[in-house]
Design a protein around this motif. Structure first.
Motif, short mmCIF file in Angstrom:
data_model
loop_
_atom_site.label_atom_id
_atom_site.label_comp_id
_atom_site.label_asym_id
_atom_site.label_seq_id
_atom_site.Cartn_x
_atom_site.Cartn_y
_atom_site.Cartn_z
N MET A 1 8.30 3.20 8.91
CA MET A 1 7.47 2.02 8.65
C MET A 1 7.01 1.43 9.98
O MET A 1 7.75 1.42 10.95
N SER A 2 5.82 0.90 10.02
CA SER A 2 5.21 0.50 11.27
C SER A 2 6.01 -0.51 12.06
O SER A 2 6.27 -0.34 13.23
N SER A 3 6.41 -1.60 11.44
CA SER A 3 7.10 -2.66 12.15
C SER A 3 8.54 -2.80 11.71
O SER A 3 9.27 -3.63 12.24
N GLY A 4 8.94 -2.02 10.75
CA GLY A 4 10.28 -2.16 10.21
C GLY A 4 10.32 -3.17 9.08
O GLY A 4 11.31 -3.27 8.37
N GLN A 5 9.24 -3.93 8.89
CA GLN A 5 9.23 -4.96 7.87
C GLN A 5 7.98 -4.89 6.99
O GLN A 5 8.04 -5.12 5.80
N THR A 6 6.83 -4.60 7.59
CA THR A 6 5.59 -4.63 6.85
C THR A 6 5.56 -3.60 5.73
O THR A 6 5.94 -2.46 5.92
N THR A 7 5.12 -4.04 4.56
CA THR A 7 4.90 -3.13 3.45
C THR A 7 3.47 -3.32 2.96
O THR A 7 2.81 -4.32 3.29
N LEU A 8 3.01 -2.40 2.17
CA LEU A 8 1.65 -2.47 1.66
C LEU A 8 1.40 -3.75 0.88
O LEU A 8 0.35 -4.39 1.02
N SER A 9 2.36 -4.15 0.08
CA SER A 9 2.19 -5.34 -0.75
C SER A 9 2.15 -6.62 0.07
O SER A 9 1.63 -7.64 -0.40
N GLU A 10 2.67 -6.59 1.29
CA GLU A 10 2.68 -7.79 2.13
C GLU A 10 1.38 -7.99 2.88
O GLU A 10 1.16 -9.05 3.48
N LEU A 11 0.50 -7.01 2.85
CA LEU A 11 -0.74 -7.10 3.60
C LEU A 11 -1.81 -7.92 2.91
O LEU A 11 -2.77 -8.35 3.54
N SER A 12 -1.68 -8.11 1.59
CA SER A 12 -2.66 -8.90 0.86
C SER A 12 -2.04 -9.49 -0.39
O SER A 12 -1.03 -8.98 -0.90
N GLN A 13 -2.64 -10.55 -0.88
CA GLN A 13 -2.15 -11.21 -2.09
C GLN A 13 -2.33 -10.33 -3.32
O GLN A 13 -1.45 -10.26 -4.19
N TYR A 14 -3.48 -9.67 -3.39
CA TYR A 14 -3.80 -8.82 -4.54
C TYR A 14 -3.76 -7.34 -4.12
O TYR A 14 -4.04 -7.02 -2.96
N PRO A 15 -3.51 -6.43 -5.05
CA PRO A 15 -3.50 -5.00 -4.74
C PRO A 15 -4.92 -4.43 -4.73
O PRO A 15 -5.22 -3.43 -5.40
N ILE A 16 -5.78 -5.08 -3.98
CA ILE A 16 -7.21 -4.74 -3.95
C ILE A 16 -7.63 -4.52 -2.51
O ILE A 16 -7.50 -5.42 -1.66
N VAL A 17 -8.14 -3.33 -2.23
CA VAL A 17 -8.58 -2.96 -0.89
C VAL A 17 -10.08 -2.69 -0.92
O VAL A 17 -10.57 -1.98 -1.80
N GLN A 18 -10.80 -3.27 0.02
CA GLN A 18 -12.23 -2.98 0.16
C GLN A 18 -12.38 -1.74 1.03
O GLN A 18 -11.87 -1.69 2.14
N ALA A 19 -13.06 -0.73 0.53
CA ALA A 19 -13.15 0.54 1.22
C ALA A 19 -13.91 0.41 2.54
O ALA A 19 -14.87 -0.36 2.65
N VAL A 231 -4.61 2.68 -12.42
CA VAL A 231 -4.06 3.42 -11.29
C VAL A 231 -2.71 2.85 -10.85
O VAL A 231 -1.85 3.60 -10.37
N LEU A 232 -2.51 1.55 -11.05
CA LEU A 232 -1.20 0.98 -10.76
C LEU A 232 -0.16 1.55 -11.73
O LEU A 232 0.97 1.89 -11.34
N ALA A 233 -0.56 1.68 -12.99
CA ALA A 233 0.34 2.26 -13.98
C ALA A 233 0.65 3.72 -13.67
O ALA A 233 1.74 4.22 -13.97
N ALA A 234 -0.30 4.40 -13.04
CA ALA A 234 -0.11 5.81 -12.70
C ALA A 234 0.76 6.02 -11.47
O ALA A 234 1.14 7.14 -11.17
N GLY A 235 1.05 4.93 -10.75
CA GLY A 235 1.95 5.04 -9.61
C GLY A 235 1.43 4.54 -8.29
O GLY A 235 2.14 4.58 -7.28
N ALA A 236 0.18 4.07 -8.24
CA ALA A 236 -0.35 3.50 -7.01
C ALA A 236 0.14 2.08 -6.82
O ALA A 236 0.48 1.39 -7.79
N GLN A 237 0.17 1.61 -5.57
CA GLN A 237 0.53 0.23 -5.29
C GLN A 237 -0.70 -0.65 -5.08
O GLN A 237 -0.60 -1.87 -5.08
N ALA A 238 -1.85 -0.02 -4.88
CA ALA A 238 -3.09 -0.77 -4.69
C ALA A 238 -4.27 0.13 -5.03
O ALA A 238 -4.12 1.35 -5.16
N ALA A 239 -5.42 -0.50 -5.20
CA ALA A 239 -6.66 0.22 -5.50
C ALA A 239 -7.69 -0.08 -4.42
O ALA A 239 -7.81 -1.22 -3.97
#
Length: 362
Positions: A1-19, A231-239
């Protein structure tokens, strides 16, 4: 893990990523608006100089305090067939005459200034860095981890996912064949053209989820909160959504490109090499139809060759000569400000999730 603490879910409030849409759409204004609304905005460093990338990072920091990412193109092998490229140049001579612009110089290198951009990102780190068209070597990912940067490698197969996990990526962006723009295959397959080869997103997410342990971001044709729930139901943490954000007023995409998403003249998409030499999904227009079958697997040489044509077509107001990148869900595009779209997607996701929860206990 990058910092030992950061996770994908901590990077944004919603599991939504702008490509990170290269070519101008994913600009600081768009990334900042998405991040400010609770999503994860992205800048696209592809095709830009290191100096331009740095300036966009600086501008984004001025516009938002939220986390955001920068996407890099991996260096590509300089192994294009010169004869095939010369034949394609001859075929495009009529386009150059029509748009009154010369064809581009293909002798511009294949590394997209990767090392210089990486040096900037190590010296002045951003929260997230993602990669397209390949996977960095382990020392690169380790250096970014040491800098506190969360790393994401885009994959289109189980084998690519396993390679990225082994190399030390923090997460994977799993790209289904429905996605607009370039397919982020690590090695370009000359057999992959406009025939629709590739794996659909839900099937691919499921396959990758069962093959690796890394968190997944799902990308490809997603336009509604209900699809994010799927996609969250299929196993992704964000879209990750590109076409959905391309039409927003903050997007830097050409207005003709934005209008084409819902224009009844453009009814379908195809994978094509016509504009860049690498398979990419776009709306079927005249240029794609006429030249797609003959374009050689020669990225980024074909990109440089057609760059002037695409700009001239845009200047002339002719979408039939432009690269109209679009995912398969393009008809569902909504002309909303980026922050509002993020909120709408989050609300749709919440409504679907609540409905599923209620159904499961009834």
């Amino acid at each position: 893990m990058s910092s030992g603490q950061t996770t994908l879910s901590e990077l944004s409030q919603y599991p939504i990523v702008q490509a990170p849409m290269a070519g101008g759409a994913a600009c600081p204004e768009l990334a900042a608006a998405v991040s400010g609304a609770g999503g994860l905005g992205f800048l696209a460093a592809g095709y830009k100089t290191p100096e331009a990338m740095y300036e966009e990072i600086r501008r984004t920091r001025q516009l938002t305090d939220g986390s955001f990412g920068v996407n890099l193109f991996m260096p590509q092998p300089a192994n294009a067939d010169a004869a095939s490229l010369a034949v394609y140049r001859e075929q495009l001579a009529g386009e150059a005459s029509w748009y009154e612009t010369p064809l581009g110089d293909t002798d511009q290198g294949t590394d997209d200034a990767f090392d210089a951009k990486l040096a900037i990102l190590l010296d002045d780190p951003v929260p997230v860095v993602s990669f397209a068209f390949g996977c960095p070597r382990r020392p690169v990912l380790e250096a970014l981890a040491k800098a506190g940067t969360f790393t994401v490698v885009t994959v289109t197969s189980v084998n690519e996912a396993r390679a990225a996990e082994w190399a030390g990526a923090d997460a994977l962006c799993v790209q289904g064949v429905e996605a607009g723009g370039h397919q982020s295959t690590h090695q370009d397959d000359p057999q992959l053209d406009g025939t629709g080869s590739g794996v659909g997103l839900l099937a691919l997410v499921t396959q990758v989820r069962e093959a690796v342990r890394l968190p997944l971001v799902a990308a490809g044709g997603l336009m509604r909160g209900g699809q994010i729930a799927a996609v969250l139901a299929a196993g992704a943490q964000a879209a990750q959504l590109g076409t959905a954000y391309l039409v927003c007023p903050e997007s830097g995409a050409n207005v003709l490109h934005k209008q084409a998403m819902t224009n009844p003249l453009f009814t379908r998409t195809e994978l094509t090499r016509a504009f860049s030499g690498r398979p990419a999904r776009g709306l079927v227009n005249r240029f794609l139809h006429e030249h797609g079958p003959y374009a050689p697997p020669a990225y980024p040489y074909v990109h440089y060759l057609t760059a002037g044509l695409r700009k001239a077509a845009a200047k002339a107001g002719d979408p039939q000569g432009m690269a109209l990148w679009a995912g398969q869900g393009h008809r569902l595009a909504r002309d909303l400000p980026a922050a509002r779209l993020t909120e709408v997607l989050a609300a749709e996701l919440a409504a679907v999730s609540e409905g599923l929860s209620a159904r499961s206990v009834s």
